[in-house]
Design a protein around this motif. Sequence first.
Motif, PDB file in Angstrom:
ATOM      1  N   PHE A  56      21.746  -7.693 -36.519  1.00  0.00           N
ATOM      2  CA  PHE A  56      22.303  -8.509 -34.442  1.00  0.00           C
ATOM      3  C   PHE A  56      20.960  -9.328 -34.767  1.00  0.00           C
ATOM      4  CE2 PHE A  56      24.865  -4.891 -33.773  1.00  0.00           C
ATOM      5  CZ  PHE A  56      25.967  -5.610 -33.996  1.00  0.00           C
ATOM      6  N   GLY A  57      19.814  -9.637 -34.752  1.00  0.00           N
ATOM      7  CA  GLY A  57      18.593 -10.146 -34.274  1.00  0.00           C
ATOM      8  C   GLY A  57      18.012 -11.044 -35.122  1.00  0.00           C
ATOM      9  N   TRP A  58      17.309 -10.230 -35.931  1.00  0.00           N
ATOM     10  CA  TRP A  58      16.810 -11.001 -37.131  1.00  0.00           C
ATOM     11  C   TRP A  58      16.807 -11.013 -38.268  1.00  0.00           C
ATOM     12  CZ3 TRP A  58      12.290  -9.214 -40.197  1.00  0.00           C
ATOM     13  CH2 TRP A  58      11.042 -10.164 -40.583  1.00  0.00           C
ATOM     14  N   GLN A  59      16.533 -11.787 -39.246  1.00  0.00           N
ATOM     15  CA  GLN A  59      17.328 -11.460 -41.161  1.00  0.00           C
ATOM     16  C   GLN A  59      16.581 -11.914 -41.660  1.00  0.00           C
ATOM     17  OE1 GLN A  59      19.614 -13.595 -38.742  1.00  0.00           O
ATOM     18  NE2 GLN A  59      20.417 -11.306 -38.488  1.00  0.00           N
ATOM     19  N   GLY A  60      15.009 -12.241 -41.075  1.00  0.00           N
ATOM     20  CA  GLY A  60      13.895 -12.725 -42.790  1.00  0.00           C
ATOM     21  C   GLY A  60      13.464 -13.916 -41.906  1.00  0.00           C
ATOM     22  N   LYS A  61      12.818 -14.823 -42.898  1.00  0.00           N
ATOM     23  CA  LYS A  61      12.317 -16.428 -42.231  1.00  0.00           C
ATOM     24  C   LYS A  61      12.203 -16.900 -44.071  1.00  0.00           C
ATOM     25  CE  LYS A  61       8.259 -13.806 -40.101  1.00  0.00           C
ATOM     26  NZ  LYS A  61       8.077 -14.323 -38.341  1.00  0.00           N
ATOM     27  N   VAL A  62      11.722 -18.083 -43.403  1.00  0.00           N
ATOM     28  CA  VAL A  62      12.622 -19.338 -44.422  1.00  0.00           C
ATOM     29  C   VAL A  62      11.053 -20.397 -44.273  1.00  0.00           C
ATOM     30  CG1 VAL A  62      14.117 -21.785 -45.421  1.00  0.00           C
ATOM     31  CG2 VAL A  62      14.364 -19.419 -44.460  1.00  0.00           C
ATOM     32  N   PHE A  63      10.511 -19.590 -45.401  1.00  0.00           N
ATOM     33  CA  PHE A  63       9.068 -20.458 -45.719  1.00  0.00           C
ATOM     34  C   PHE A  63       8.942 -21.945 -45.986  1.00  0.00           C
ATOM     35  CE2 PHE A  63       8.400 -16.064 -45.106  1.00  0.00           C
ATOM     36  CZ  PHE A  63       6.459 -16.341 -44.084  1.00  0.00           C
ATOM     37  N   ASP A  64       8.223 -23.006 -45.676  1.00  0.00           N
ATOM     38  CA  ASP A  64       8.060 -24.790 -46.639  1.00  0.00           C
ATOM     39  C   ASP A  64       6.897 -24.351 -47.231  1.00  0.00           C
ATOM     40  OD1 ASP A  64       8.084 -27.158 -46.960  1.00  0.00           O
ATOM     41  OD2 ASP A  64       8.942 -27.701 -45.800  1.00  0.00           O
ATOM     42  N   ALA A  65       6.449 -24.069 -47.612  1.00  0.00           N
ATOM     43  CA  ALA A  65       5.035 -23.843 -48.068  1.00  0.00           C
ATOM     44  C   ALA A  65       4.141 -25.253 -48.373  1.00  0.00           C
ATOM     45  CB  ALA A  65       4.906 -22.674 -49.817  1.00  0.00           C
ATOM     46  N   GLU A  66       5.379 -26.336 -48.983  1.00  0.00           N
ATOM     47  CA  GLU A  66       4.361 -27.777 -48.971  1.00  0.00           C
ATOM     48  C   GLU A  66       3.798 -28.260 -47.542  1.00  0.00           C
ATOM     49  OE1 GLU A  66       5.659 -32.040 -49.974  1.00  0.00           O
ATOM     50  OE2 GLU A  66       6.299 -30.144 -50.988  1.00  0.00           O
ATOM     51  N   ARG A  67       5.048 -27.803 -46.563  1.00  0.00           N
ATOM     52  CA  ARG A  67       3.779 -28.546 -45.185  1.00  0.00           C
ATOM     53  C   ARG A  67       3.827 -26.951 -44.368  1.00  0.00           C
ATOM     54  NH1 ARG A  67       9.498 -29.533 -42.541  1.00  0.00           N
ATOM     55  NH2 ARG A  67       8.784 -30.323 -41.002  1.00  0.00           N
ATOM     56  N   GLY A  68       3.510 -25.876 -45.167  1.00  0.00           N
ATOM     57  CA  GLY A  68       2.694 -25.296 -43.882  1.00  0.00           C
ATOM     58  C   GLY A  68       2.887 -24.676 -42.555  1.00  0.00           C
ATOM     59  N   LEU A  69       4.829 -24.557 -43.417  1.00  0.00           N
ATOM     60  CA  LEU A  69       5.877 -24.071 -42.127  1.00  0.00           C
ATOM     61  C   LEU A  69       6.917 -22.785 -42.424  1.00  0.00           C
ATOM     62  CD1 LEU A  69       6.862 -28.037 -40.768  1.00  0.00           C
ATOM     63  CD2 LEU A  69       5.439 -25.942 -39.196  1.00  0.00           C
ATOM     64  N   LEU A  70       7.399 -22.427 -41.141  1.00  0.00           N
ATOM     65  CA  LEU A  70       8.349 -21.458 -41.386  1.00  0.00           C
ATOM     66  C   LEU A  70       8.982 -21.158 -39.860  1.00  0.00           C
ATOM     67  CD1 LEU A  70       8.984 -18.926 -39.530  1.00  0.00           C
ATOM     68  CD2 LEU A  70       6.382 -18.115 -41.257  1.00  0.00           C
ATOM     69  N   LYS A  71      10.771 -20.859 -40.254  1.00  0.00           N
ATOM     70  CA  LYS A  71      11.809 -20.679 -39.381  1.00  0.00           C
ATOM     71  C   LYS A  71      11.907 -19.157 -39.899  1.00  0.00           C
ATOM     72  CE  LYS A  71      13.248 -25.496 -39.135  1.00  0.00           C
ATOM     73  NZ  LYS A  71      14.374 -26.525 -39.746  1.00  0.00           N
ATOM     74  N   ASN A  72      12.182 -19.041 -38.635  1.00  0.00           N
ATOM     75  CA  ASN A  72      12.924 -17.759 -38.429  1.00  0.00           C
ATOM     76  C   ASN A  72      14.685 -17.653 -39.051  1.00  0.00           C
ATOM     77  OD1 ASN A  72      10.819 -15.183 -38.094  1.00  0.00           O
ATOM     78  ND2 ASN A  72      10.198 -17.065 -36.661  1.00  0.00           N
ATOM     79  N   SER A  73      14.793 -16.548 -38.951  1.00  0.00           N
ATOM     80  CA  SER A  73      16.691 -16.419 -39.556  1.00  0.00           C
ATOM     81  C   SER A  73      17.157 -15.755 -38.543  1.00  0.00           C
ATOM     82  CB  SER A  73      17.207 -15.985 -40.697  1.00  0.00           C
ATOM     83  OG  SER A  73      18.410 -16.134 -40.899  1.00  0.00           O
ATOM     84  N   ILE A  74      17.599 -15.680 -37.461  1.00  0.00           N
ATOM     85  CA  ILE A  74      17.979 -14.526 -36.064  1.00  0.00           C
ATOM     86  C   ILE A  74      19.483 -14.903 -35.721  1.00  0.00           C
ATOM     87  CG2 ILE A  74      15.522 -15.083 -35.544  1.00  0.00           C
ATOM     88  CD1 ILE A  74      16.805 -17.119 -33.707  1.00  0.00           C
ATOM     89  N   THR A  75      20.057 -14.026 -35.408  1.00  0.00           N
ATOM     90  CA  THR A  75      21.581 -13.753 -34.576  1.00  0.00           C
ATOM     91  C   THR A  75      22.460 -13.271 -35.636  1.00  0.00           C
ATOM     92  OG1 THR A  75      22.126 -16.183 -34.344  1.00  0.00           O
ATOM     93  CG2 THR A  75      21.211 -15.720 -32.988  1.00  0.00           C
ATOM     94  N   LEU A  76      23.319 -13.124 -35.037  1.00  0.00           N
ATOM     95  CA  LEU A  76      24.728 -13.009 -36.056  1.00  0.00           C
ATOM     96  C   LEU A  76      25.146 -14.501 -37.061  1.00  0.00           C
ATOM     97  CD1 LEU A  76      27.269 -11.180 -34.528  1.00  0.00           C
ATOM     98  CD2 LEU A  76      26.065 -10.455 -35.918  1.00  0.00           C
ATOM     99  N   PHE A  77      24.699 -15.820 -36.774  1.00  0.00           N
ATOM    100  CA  PHE A  77      25.276 -16.506 -37.164  1.00  0.00           C
ATOM    101  C   PHE A  77      23.967 -17.117 -38.214  1.00  0.00           C
ATOM    102  CE2 PHE A  77      27.660 -16.268 -33.523  1.00  0.00           C
ATOM    103  CZ  PHE A  77      28.398 -16.172 -33.926  1.00  0.00           C
TER     104      PHE A  77
END
Length: 143
Positions: A56-77
């Motif tokens: 229901f909450g947090w499924q993981g992270k998506v890293f962009d090593a080249e840009r030095g950023l990440l986004k979290n994968s959240i919610t049922l969707f």
Amino acid sequence: MAYDVAQLLTMSQKALDDLFTASPPGDIPNGQAKGTAIIAPGTVYSQDIAEVINLFGWQGKVFDAERGLLKNSITLFHVQAIIARVYKGASWLDGKECIVLDYSETSVVAHYVRDEIRLIGPGFYLGKVYWKKDRLIDFCLQF
């Protein structure tokens, strides 16, 4: 020794801390990682809590090593949100190098959150979550 999620969920907080401090930072990862929250480590509740959070909450992270950023994968969707800057720096736990996931300049929601990760196996990272300077929980990421 090779670790898996099930083992981490049964380990005590001290054992998780010892593993983290004994591990190298590794390379900044790239791509999508399945995440598991480690709450109440070493108790019979840890596995159940992790499953509920993952669903229901947090499924993981998506890293962009080249840009030095990440986004979290959240919610049922599996929405990708809550961005962090990613870089190497000193760990708040032991002062040694780790990979820092810094939300202070990229997120209103998680402004006070800082994660730290270290490599504990091929494509497998153990992490610590801080709110301001207070430790909250542990987590792991599988690539």
